[in-house]
Write an enzyme that holds these catalytic residues in place. Structure first.
Site, PDB file in Angstrom:
ATOM      1  NE  ARG A   1      -0.417   0.310   5.009  1.00 16.44           N
ATOM      2  CZ  ARG A   1       0.017   1.431   5.574  1.00 16.44           C
ATOM      3  NH1 ARG A   1      -0.183   2.595   4.957  1.00 16.44           N
ATOM      4  NH2 ARG A   1       0.649   1.422   6.739  1.00 16.44           N
TER       5      ARG A   1
ATOM      6  NE  ARG B   1       6.427   9.925  -5.322  1.00 14.52           N
ATOM      7  CZ  ARG B   1       7.230  10.952  -5.558  1.00 14.52           C
ATOM      8  NH1 ARG B   1       7.965  11.009  -6.660  1.00 14.52           N
ATOM      9  NH2 ARG B   1       7.311  11.944  -4.680  1.00 14.52           N
ATOM     10  NE  ARG B   2       6.740   0.511  -0.164  1.00 11.77           N
ATOM     11  CZ  ARG B   2       5.405   0.550  -0.304  1.00 11.77           C
ATOM     12  NH1 ARG B   2       4.792   1.714  -0.441  1.00 11.77           N
ATOM     13  NH2 ARG B   2       4.698  -0.556  -0.301  1.00 11.77           N
ATOM     14  CG  LEU B   3      10.486   8.616  -2.724  1.00 12.59           C
ATOM     15  CD1 LEU B   3      10.332   9.832  -3.623  1.00 12.59           C
ATOM     16  CD2 LEU B   3      11.878   7.996  -2.879  1.00 12.59           C
TER      17      LEU B   3
END
Length: 211
Positions: free
Chosen positions: A8, A189-191
């Site tokens: 997610r 965005r996994r940032l």
């Protein structure tokens, strides 16, 4: 079981250098208060990681019972695996998994035994059945059945039925004195946003880490 598609986006919020408190304890207090005010179950639950004599790490969940600028406090049976491993290697790590808030806090430091007066003060505030549970369980020792544990609890309940439950001599607590604390806020965005406080020469410095 394939789990590759389980994912997610983390969209709860952001963490910036400008929003961080100068003290990691102030930042932790803010996040803990927000966790307490959320619908998280057991917001004070934390994972305690220790390392055995064979170099293998082990983890378990316990409840944080207090914190200030001196450290993070929890209580346990002194015969437990965690207490034995701390006695041999006082370096531990704590992890607060506030997943619902897309947050986690990781603490690294040294575990110091609490003075008996502090342990007694907390023990006397526990519910009577929790006090009896501390007596009944020889934590981490092998046990052949649940029935034995229940029978020992009842025996102790009868034994102490006419007075206060005394503090077991095998029960105590630790204060984890930190030298590093990381605050992690999930990002899209996994940032992710990660800020790492480290104690050097008595002063806390902080830097952003790549996700």
């Amino acid at each position: 079981m394939a789990l590759e598609s389980e994912r997610r986006e983390y969209q709860f919020g952001r963490l910036t250098r400008e929003s961080l408190a100068d003290s990691p304890f102030q930042q932790f207090e803010l996040w803990m208060q927000q966790a307490l005010e959320s619908d998280i179950k057991d917001p004070t639950a934390m994972c305690v990681a220790t390392v055995g004599a064979d170099g293998r790490p082990w983890q378990r969940m316990v409840l944080l019972k207090g914190f200030d600028e001196h450290g993070f406090v929890f209580y346990t049976n002194l015969g437990s695996r965690k207490a034995r491993e701390i006695a041999a290697n006082s370096q531990v790590s704590l992890h607060f998994p506030w997943v619902r808030l897309d947050r986690q806090v990781i603490v690294g430091g040294r575990a110091e035994p609490l003075p008996k007066t502090e342990v007694l003060s907390y023990f006397l505030k526990r519910p009577a059945e929790s006090q009896l549970g501390a007596w009944a369980s020889r934590q981490s020792a092998p046990i052949s059945s649940r029935q034995i544990l229940e029978a020992e609890f009842q025996r102790l309940k009868d034994k102490f039925s006419k007075g206060k439950v005394p503090l077991p001599d095998f029960w105590g607590g630790f204060r984890v004195v930190p030298d590093s604390i990381e605050f992690w806020q999930g990002g899209n965005r996994r940032l992710h946003d990660r800020f790492y406080y480290q104690l050097e020469d008595g002063e806390w410095g902080v830097e952003r880490l790549a996700p």
